[in-house]
Design a protein around this motif. Structure first.
Motif: not given
Lengths: 313, 276
Positions: A178-195
């Protein structure tokens, strides 16, 4: 307007200190809600809870000083405490790396900007909002119970594990899922970093003959390391305080056989079911110290792998 | 489209399906007759029924679902008001005003972001108990008016710092004191940050379970998450249908907020690290 200002004979060297003095008061005025909150709801309670942690307190009679008793009981005589600490360690140790790994992988896929990337990004983030609710925890409980969806899917692959939430060796895994399913928030932060990573770095690396794996190791990871540290610290602190998922999945008991008894769940039981507020306060302080030490270690260890652009070494 | 781009989209849709399966499952389960809920993987109910919803509207633990809905709404709206007002005031002070102790206080404010709420939980409970506020909405709303969500103060400080200082100076020259500068210059420009704060506060409060569990114990005061949890404990497997109907209703506002504001939400996370 201008005339009025000119008419007033103000000595500039006096005007400055007077204005600064006026600023003092206004500063505190604007800050007053926060100041009140910090004094009454943060600093005061912190001192009080430290005091309570050395007492026996049931909320109805006055606290009775017992010295280090709560801490001694916790560390030497309370098996459930150590058990809860172990469950929490397993929960944090599994859910945080899995969640961050998945977040980074999906962020890198999304970063290959194609049409619709923004749409996918939003959709992948949705579980981060929904997953914190009791509703989704209930879905998890049903899906991972005997005869539930997860059970059937696994059985179709020949993995007959039975319902996860009814079995001590699997129940925590359902909560972790259930916790891993909510990976979206750190993903958005990673995405901002990758850009933020300059394209030229990749082009240069490619010219030098670096393959995809090498580019990831030598360009992406170092450039992303500050963001990685940020996510790691925040998710770790977050994970230590997880409560709702385990509470709902186990009906507040932390079962089966205490297998989902997260630290906060045990703290809640001690404080608000057994009315041992002193003991619960002591548990809260141990949690604070553990989180503090771990955060400090993460920062200290990060000096070896976090790379800040513009900083020579 | 090229072949590689097809592959990429295929992979994305696949991830999406896996991710959204539990949500789809929930919605579908809410329309299934009780005996079918756990019986299959299918997302389509074989005999769709609205009975679950009828049952939930009729009442759970003596109250209609709207009663819990209203309780959740009052608390969430109160929390939004509190956070927007108190956090913006504090942020303006930290970002623009000069006063003694600003640096250390700002540092302390930042450190409270990481403070686990459990450390202050029990004394806070005692305070609210002494004030006779346990089992009312006050413990859930009042702290928000005292800028206790430091994350939002920080978010707004960062935002105000990015605004050009010439604006304040111009306002000062025009005769505005700090109060009017805040009211007429900073607050309007702060709107995107205020909206982000409002949306996240609403969703977090709506979803919150721990504080509500501790402070509310009279069913008449229950919020949706509490009512749901109690409902589960009181009923057997046969009542799974109504339980999921109620779950869907509880998620509805979050879903609507998500669709309406997903831009703000995702940008807010990307720029400030507010989580979910």
């Amino acid at each position: 307007m201008t005339q009025a200002v000119l008419d007033r004979p103000v000595a500039p060297e006096r005007a400055v200190p007077r204005r600064r003095r006026a600023g003092q008061g206004t500063g505190y005025l604007f800050l007053s809600p926060w100041l009140l909150g910090v004094l009454v709801l943060t600093i005061g309670p912190m001192i009080a809870s430290l005091y309570l942690s050395f007492t026996d307190y049931d909320l109805f009679d006055a606290p009775r000083w017992v010295g280090l008793d709560n801490y001694a009981t916790m560390f030497t005589r309370d098996d459930r405490f150590w058990h809860a600490a172990g469950v929490t360690a397993r929960y944090v140790g599994l859910s945080v790396p899995l969640k961050l790994g998945l977040a980074l992988a999906v962020a890198m896929l999304l970063n290959r900007a194609r049409r619709g990337a923004g749409l996918y990004r939003s959709a992948f983030y949705a579980p981060s909002l929904l997953g914190a609710s009791v509703s989704l925890a209930l879905v998890w409980r049903a899906m991972f119970s005997t005869g539930g969806t997860a059970d059937r899917v696994l059985a179709a692959f020949g993995l007959d594990t039975g319902g996860w939430v009814d079995q001590p060796q699997f129940a925590l895994l359902a909560v972790i899922a259930l916790a891993v399913w909510q990976f979206g928030a750190p993903m958005v932060i990673f995405l901002a970093g990758l850009k933020q990573i300059p394209k030229e770095l990749y082009e240069a690396a490619e010219l030098d003959g670096a393959g995809a794996l090498r580019r990831f190791r030598s360009v992406t990871l170092p450039m992303l390391s500050p963001v990685l540290l940020f996510n790691l610290v925040l998710e770790t602190i977050h994970a230590f305080q997880s409560f709702t998922g385990a509470f709902v999945v186990s009906s507040g008991r932390g079962g089966p056989s205490d297998s989902t008894l997260l630290y906060t769940l045990y703290l809640y039981q001690r404080g608000f079911t057994d009315f041992r507020m002193g003991f619960a306060s002591a548990m809260a302080w141990v949690l604070l110290v553990v989180i503090g030490v771990l955060t400090a270690l993460l920062f200290r260890g990060s000096r070896r792998w976090v790379f800040y652009a513009g900083e020579s070494r | 489209m090229t072949r590689r781009s097809w592959g990429w989209h295929l992979l994305m849709v696949l991830i999406l399906l896996v991710l959204l399966y539990p949500v789809g499952w929930l919605v579908s389960a809410s329309f299934k007759p009780a005996e079918e809920v756990l019986a299959g993987l299918s997302l389509l109910p074989s005999h769709p029924t609205g009975d679950n919803y009828t049952q939930v509207f009729a009442g759970v633990a003596g109250y209609s679902v709207w009663h819990y809905f209203a309780n959740s709404l009052v608390i969430s709206v109160g929390a939004v008001l509190g956070n927007v007002v108190s956090c913006s005031l504090a942020a303006y002070a930290f970002a623009r005003l000069h006063f003694r102790g600003r640096g250390p206080m700002f540092g302390f404010m930042l450190s409270t972001i990481m403070l686990p709420q459990h450390v202050v939980l029990i004394p806070q409970y005692v305070i609210f108990q002494k004030l006779g506020m346990v089992n009312t909405f006050w413990p859930l709303v009042l702290p928000k008016f005292l800028a206790t969500d430091a994350f939002f103060v920080f978010l707004m400080v960062q935002f105000i710092r990015a605004l050009p200082g010439e604006l304040d100076e111009a306002a000062t020259i025009d005769g505005c004191g700090p109060v009017r500068t805040f009211r007429y210059v900073i607050a309007p420009l702060l709107r995107p940050a205020l909206i982000t704060t409002a949306i996240f506060t609403f969703i977090w409060t709506w979803n919150d379970f721990f504080s509500q569990l501790i402070y509310l114990n009279d069913p008449g005061r229950f919020t949706l998450p509490l009512a749901l949890q109690i409902f589960v404990d009181q009923t057997s497997q046969s009542a799974f249908g109504p339980m999921f109907a109620m779950s869907v209703l509880a998620l509805l506002p979050i879903g609507l907020f998500f669709f309406a504001f997903q831009r703000y939400l995702v940008e807010g996370v990307a720029t400030s690290g507010l989580k979910g």
